[in-house]
Design a protein around this motif. Structure first.
Motif, PDB file in Angstrom:
ATOM      1  N   SER A  96       0.686  -1.167   0.042  1.00  0.00           N
ATOM      2  CA  SER A  96       0.084  -0.021  -0.080  1.00  0.00           C
ATOM      3  C   SER A  96       0.953   1.297   0.007  1.00  0.00           C
ATOM      4  CB  SER A  96      -0.937  -0.030   1.086  1.00  0.00           C
ATOM      5  OG  SER A  96      -0.107   0.129   2.349  1.00  0.00           O
ATOM      6  N   GLN A  97       2.184   1.296   0.126  1.00  0.00           N
ATOM      7  CA  GLN A  97       2.916   2.361   0.008  1.00  0.00           C
ATOM      8  C   GLN A  97       3.499   2.682  -1.231  1.00  0.00           C
ATOM      9  OE1 GLN A  97       6.008   0.713   2.721  1.00  0.00           O
ATOM     10  NE2 GLN A  97       7.399   0.530   1.254  1.00  0.00           N
ATOM     11  N   LEU A  98       3.226   1.700  -2.395  1.00  0.00           N
ATOM     12  CA  LEU A  98       3.770   1.946  -3.685  1.00  0.00           C
ATOM     13  C   LEU A  98       3.124   3.349  -4.214  1.00  0.00           C
ATOM     14  CD1 LEU A  98       3.629  -1.736  -4.979  1.00  0.00           C
ATOM     15  CD2 LEU A  98       5.790  -0.325  -4.252  1.00  0.00           C
ATOM     16  N   GLU A 136      13.961  -8.199 -14.397  1.00  0.00           N
ATOM     17  CA  GLU A 136      14.345  -6.784 -14.379  1.00  0.00           C
ATOM     18  C   GLU A 136      13.445  -6.008 -15.346  1.00  0.00           C
ATOM     19  OE1 GLU A 136      18.272  -5.378 -16.257  1.00  0.00           O
ATOM     20  OE2 GLU A 136      18.744  -7.219 -15.083  1.00  0.00           O
ATOM     21  N   SER A 137      12.749  -6.797 -16.278  1.00  0.00           N
ATOM     22  CA  SER A 137      11.823  -6.123 -17.114  1.00  0.00           C
ATOM     23  C   SER A 137      10.735  -5.398 -16.706  1.00  0.00           C
ATOM     24  CB  SER A 137      11.271  -7.007 -18.228  1.00  0.00           C
ATOM     25  OG  SER A 137      10.538  -8.053 -17.579  1.00  0.00           O
ATOM     26  N   ILE A 138      10.407  -5.812 -15.286  1.00  0.00           N
ATOM     27  CA  ILE A 138       9.292  -5.201 -14.319  1.00  0.00           C
ATOM     28  C   ILE A 138       9.684  -3.715 -14.127  1.00  0.00           C
ATOM     29  CG2 ILE A 138       9.723  -5.733 -11.985  1.00  0.00           C
ATOM     30  CD1 ILE A 138       7.376  -7.390 -12.134  1.00  0.00           C
ATOM     31  N   LEU A 139      10.930  -3.289 -13.958  1.00  0.00           N
ATOM     32  CA  LEU A 139      11.483  -2.061 -13.470  1.00  0.00           C
ATOM     33  C   LEU A 139      10.572  -1.010 -14.139  1.00  0.00           C
ATOM     34  CD1 LEU A 139      15.119  -2.666 -12.744  1.00  0.00           C
ATOM     35  CD2 LEU A 139      13.170  -2.186 -11.380  1.00  0.00           C
ATOM     36  N   GLN A 140      10.125  -1.379 -15.646  1.00  0.00           N
ATOM     37  CA  GLN A 140       9.614  -0.141 -16.350  1.00  0.00           C
ATOM     38  C   GLN A 140       8.060  -0.051 -16.323  1.00  0.00           C
ATOM     39  OE1 GLN A 140      11.579   2.329 -17.079  1.00  0.00           O
ATOM     40  NE2 GLN A 140      13.409   1.161 -16.440  1.00  0.00           N
ATOM     41  N   PHE A 144       1.216  -0.432 -10.126  1.00  0.00           N
ATOM     42  CA  PHE A 144      -0.162  -0.524  -9.948  1.00  0.00           C
ATOM     43  C   PHE A 144      -0.767  -1.649 -10.766  1.00  0.00           C
ATOM     44  CE2 PHE A 144       0.364   3.950  -8.610  1.00  0.00           C
ATOM     45  CZ  PHE A 144      -0.135   3.625  -7.353  1.00  0.00           C
ATOM     46  N   SER A 145       0.051  -2.174 -11.819  1.00  0.00           N
ATOM     47  CA  SER A 145      -0.450  -3.029 -12.710  1.00  0.00           C
ATOM     48  C   SER A 145       0.083  -4.600 -12.288  1.00  0.00           C
ATOM     49  CB  SER A 145       0.087  -2.851 -14.091  1.00  0.00           C
ATOM     50  OG  SER A 145       1.635  -3.004 -14.246  1.00  0.00           O
ATOM     51  N   LEU A 146       0.926  -4.399 -11.270  1.00  0.00           N
ATOM     52  CA  LEU A 146       1.344  -5.993 -10.752  1.00  0.00           C
ATOM     53  C   LEU A 146       0.505  -6.799 -10.011  1.00  0.00           C
ATOM     54  CD1 LEU A 146       4.786  -4.427  -9.618  1.00  0.00           C
ATOM     55  CD2 LEU A 146       4.267  -5.364 -12.158  1.00  0.00           C
ATOM     56  N   SER A 147       0.630  -8.081  -9.830  1.00  0.00           N
ATOM     57  CA  SER A 147      -0.043  -8.816  -9.030  1.00  0.00           C
ATOM     58  C   SER A 147       0.139  -8.358  -7.381  1.00  0.00           C
ATOM     59  CB  SER A 147      -0.139 -10.430  -9.226  1.00  0.00           C
ATOM     60  OG  SER A 147       1.299 -10.695  -8.728  1.00  0.00           O
ATOM     61  N   GLY A 148      -0.758  -8.875  -6.535  1.00  0.00           N
ATOM     62  CA  GLY A 148      -0.520  -8.452  -4.973  1.00  0.00           C
ATOM     63  C   GLY A 148       0.847  -8.982  -4.592  1.00  0.00           C
ATOM     64  N   GLY A 149       1.336 -10.406  -5.071  1.00  0.00           N
ATOM     65  CA  GLY A 149       2.468 -10.859  -4.645  1.00  0.00           C
ATOM     66  C   GLY A 149       3.929 -10.166  -5.184  1.00  0.00           C
ATOM     67  N   GLN A 150       3.676  -9.727  -6.401  1.00  0.00           N
ATOM     68  CA  GLN A 150       4.685  -8.998  -7.179  1.00  0.00           C
ATOM     69  C   GLN A 150       5.057  -7.588  -6.491  1.00  0.00           C
ATOM     70  OE1 GLN A 150       2.823  -9.049 -11.115  1.00  0.00           O
ATOM     71  NE2 GLN A 150       4.780 -10.427 -11.710  1.00  0.00           N
ATOM     72  N   LYS A 151       3.584  -6.806  -6.051  1.00  0.00           N
ATOM     73  CA  LYS A 151       3.712  -5.845  -5.266  1.00  0.00           C
ATOM     74  C   LYS A 151       4.467  -5.737  -4.088  1.00  0.00           C
ATOM     75  CE  LYS A 151      -0.517  -3.537  -6.832  1.00  0.00           C
ATOM     76  NZ  LYS A 151      -2.159  -3.209  -6.160  1.00  0.00           N
ATOM     77  N   ARG A 152       4.336  -6.815  -3.360  1.00  0.00           N
ATOM     78  CA  ARG A 152       4.778  -6.961  -2.148  1.00  0.00           C
ATOM     79  C   ARG A 152       6.244  -7.261  -2.290  1.00  0.00           C
ATOM     80  NH1 ARG A 152       3.013 -10.069   2.475  1.00  0.00           N
ATOM     81  NH2 ARG A 152       0.992  -9.252   2.036  1.00  0.00           N
ATOM     82  N   GLY A 180       6.328 -18.650  -2.403  1.00  0.00           N
ATOM     83  CA  GLY A 180       6.659 -17.141  -2.322  1.00  0.00           C
ATOM     84  C   GLY A 180       7.146 -17.014  -0.800  1.00  0.00           C
ATOM     85  N   LYS A 181       6.401 -17.273   0.104  1.00  0.00           N
ATOM     86  CA  LYS A 181       6.683 -17.179   1.573  1.00  0.00           C
ATOM     87  C   LYS A 181       8.247 -17.817   1.666  1.00  0.00           C
ATOM     88  CE  LYS A 181       3.802 -18.293   5.613  1.00  0.00           C
ATOM     89  NZ  LYS A 181       2.695 -18.995   5.845  1.00  0.00           N
TER      90      LYS A 181
END
Ligand code: ATP
Ligand code: MG
Lengths: 285, 267
Positions: A96-98, A136-140, A144-152, A180-181
């Motif tokens: 929630s801080q992103l 690395e491609s996720i950097l750009q 807000f478009s990521l999944s919950g786990g990715q956001k975490r 993931g845990k």
């Protein structure tokens, strides 16, 4: 980095009203390079304890010490910022801080605030995103478009990018899938081992505490009621009952096994691996 | 954030707390008009007496009411000084270019000041003693006639009550996000104005995105639980009109009569 709390009491101020003491005379010392689990029932003050370490909740009386910076009710903003540089804090549901446009900007936010150059922040972003197991491609992309786990993971990467000497984690794996845990927890463990990073982990999951932590702090109603090794905590069923803590499965199996067979295993087993070894050892005799 | 008194509810069990929200709101609105009926010294005294009577009936400390005036104090002082400086008539005490301090100016200023402050005190007395949910129920009732103009009154009031319901959550959320950004080295309320504004982005964006998500979730939940906007709605909280509510309205009517008599007699 040495962490000390000396008779810290704290509460939250809601306008003119004070909440009842959420921390009462807490004294605690956490040695550098240790992995400490903080456990206890809900509302015990675990999150508040982490906030005190980070200068987000200032002690009403007593003081905390992080390295050689002292935190009490009069500490300056500048000193607090220095403390926050050294203590990376992962809050409950950090996604929630992103806020930034791209994941890279979000990860760089902390390092830039703490005075890193843009190039250094860029390198850190690349390094950290790999560390938390993302591409690395996720950097750009937009966070807000990521999944919950990715956001975490991105949020955790943002905190690790500050290159803190202590990380304080508030239930970092709540709501993640089992693999993931395990992945994240072993990442923290690895940082703890290789970089001598001090880890303070708040968790409700005794399996996690038993498997990854060396020390345990048990909190109950704003007080620290136990601080010692995880193993001796889980050896003492009476204490666990008193504070309503779960027993890890391996240990539970061990207790049942010992009652039914009358054979005592030589040590307290906290994980399946330890249990298997102990059982094999007993079988050989 | 904690200083804002408007829209706050102070729990209690005073006679004013126990009134029906509809009675309180009608009385509050009527008082705004009544305050304009005070046209002479006696009327002014009556206005203040009634205001302090209501305030003491609420059993809430006067300090709370004074805090309610504070955000508006500059607006009040501005209008008051405008009156003092630019109204002419009666005895003139002081002249300097276009600026005149006159008897009429001072008297007008006194009336305007009294109207402003008594209106704020009385409406604050209403909002401090009425739960937000009661306020929306009352508002829903008062807006009912608008239905004939095809205004979606029920939808408006459910929107209002949902918004009110989520204000505390929003404040909590703001605190949480601020803490998280502070932990990442953000500093608030320092540096130039531009820097301060920029520092707010990391708070507001997550707040907005979180609220949008929550709104969507809530809409889905309401759909799933069978909320239909076009059907007539019943209410879990029933408002009941009691004798004391009628008394409240009678008191207001009496006040209006008193002012009317005062105005007639003095003229
Ligand atoms: N922002 C706040 N304002 C007021 N009171 C608070 C706030 N945050 C926590 N508290 C109160 O402080 C006490 C301790 O809360 P804290 O969050 O530290 O507990 P916790 O041990 O982390 O619980 P959990 O396991 O549920 O996360 C609780 O009684 C709670 O009501
Ligand atoms: Mg907590």
């Amino acid at each position: 980095m040495q962490i000390r709390l000396n008779q810290v009491s704290a509460d939250y101020q809601l306008g003119p009203v004070h909440s009842p003491r959420v921390l009462q005379d807490v004294s605690l010392q956490i040695a550098p390079g240790t992995f400490t689990a903080v456990v206890g029932p809900t509302g015990a003050g675990k999150s508040s304890l982490l906030k005190v370490l980070n200068g987000l909740l200032l002690p009403k009386s007593g003081w905390a010490e992080v390295g050689d910076i002292k935190i009490d009710s009069k500490t300056s903003k500048k000193a607090l910022k220095a403390v926050r540089k050294h203590i990376g804090m992962v809050f409950q549901f950090p996604e929630s801080q992103l806020f930034a446009e791209t994941v890279e900007q979000d990860i760089s936010f902390g390092p830039l605030n703490f005075g890193a150059s843009p190039e250094a922040a860029h390198d850190l972003a690349i390094k950290m995103i790999r560390q938390v197991g993302l591409d690395e491609s996720i950097l750009q992309q937009s966070p807000f478009s990521l999944s919950g786990g990715q956001k975490r993971r991105v949020a955790i990467a943002g905190v690790l990018a500050q290159e803190p000497e202590v990380i304080a984690l508030d239930e970092p794996t709540a709501g993640l899938d089992p693999s993931g845990k395990a992945e994240l927890m072993s990442l923290f463990k690895q940082w703890n081992k290789c970089k001598r990073l001090t880890v303070i982990l708040v968790t409700h999951d005794m399996e996690t505490a038993a498997r990854y932590a060396d020390d345990a702090v048990v909190m109950d109603q704003g007080k620290v009621v136990y601080h010692g090794s995880v193993r001796s905590l889980f050896a003492d069923s009476e204490k666990l009952n008193r504070w309503q803590l779960d027993v890890p499965e391996a240990r539970r199996f061990q207790l049942a096994f010992e009652t039914y067979s009358g054979i005592r295993l030589p040590n307290v087993c906290l994980t399946e691996e330890e249990l298997a070894e102990a059982l094999i050892g007993v079988g050989r005799v | 954030m904690n200083k804002l008194i408007l829209g706050r509810y102070f729990p209690g069990d005073s006679p004013i707390h126990k009134l029906d929200p509809r009675a309180k709101m009608i009385a509050g609105i009527a008082f705004i008009f009544i305050s304009f009926m005070a046209k002479n010294g006696q009327g002014l005294i009556l206005l203040w007496l009634f205001t302090f009577f209501v305030m003491s009936l609420t059993k809430i400390g006067f300090r709370v009411f004074f805090r309610g005036v504070r955000p508006l104090i500059w607006l009040i002082l501005f209008t008051v000084f405008l009156q003092i400086l630019f109204t002419a008539g009666g005895i003139i005490y002081f002249t300097w270019g276009p600026i005149k301090i006159s008897e009429f100016g001072l008297i007008n200023a006194l009336f305007i000041f009294s109207r402003f402050v008594t209106i704020i005190f009385v409406t604050t007395a209403v909002t401090l003693t009425t739960k937000p949910m009661e306020l929306t129920d009352g508002l829903n009732f008062l807006m009912r006639p608008l239905r004939f103009l095809h205004v979606p009154v029920d939808e408006l009031s459910i929107m209002l009550s949902i918004s009110l319901r989520f204000i505390p959550n929003l404040l909590d959320e703001t605190q949480r996000i601020m803490d998280a950004q502070k932990a990442r080295g953000a500093v608030f309320g320092e540096g130039s104005l531009f820097r301060q504004m920029k520092a707010l982005v990391p708070i507001f964006l997550p707040l907005f995105s979180g609220s949008l998500n929550r709104g969507e979730e809530l809409a889905n939940v309401m759909d799933v639980r069978g909320y239909r906007s076009e059907l007539p709605r019943s209410s879990f909280r029933q408002l009941t009109w009691k004798i004391k509510d009628t008394v409240c309205i009678l008191v207001i009517l009496l006040l209006i009569a008193a002012f009317a008599v005062l105005n007639l007699v003095i003229d």
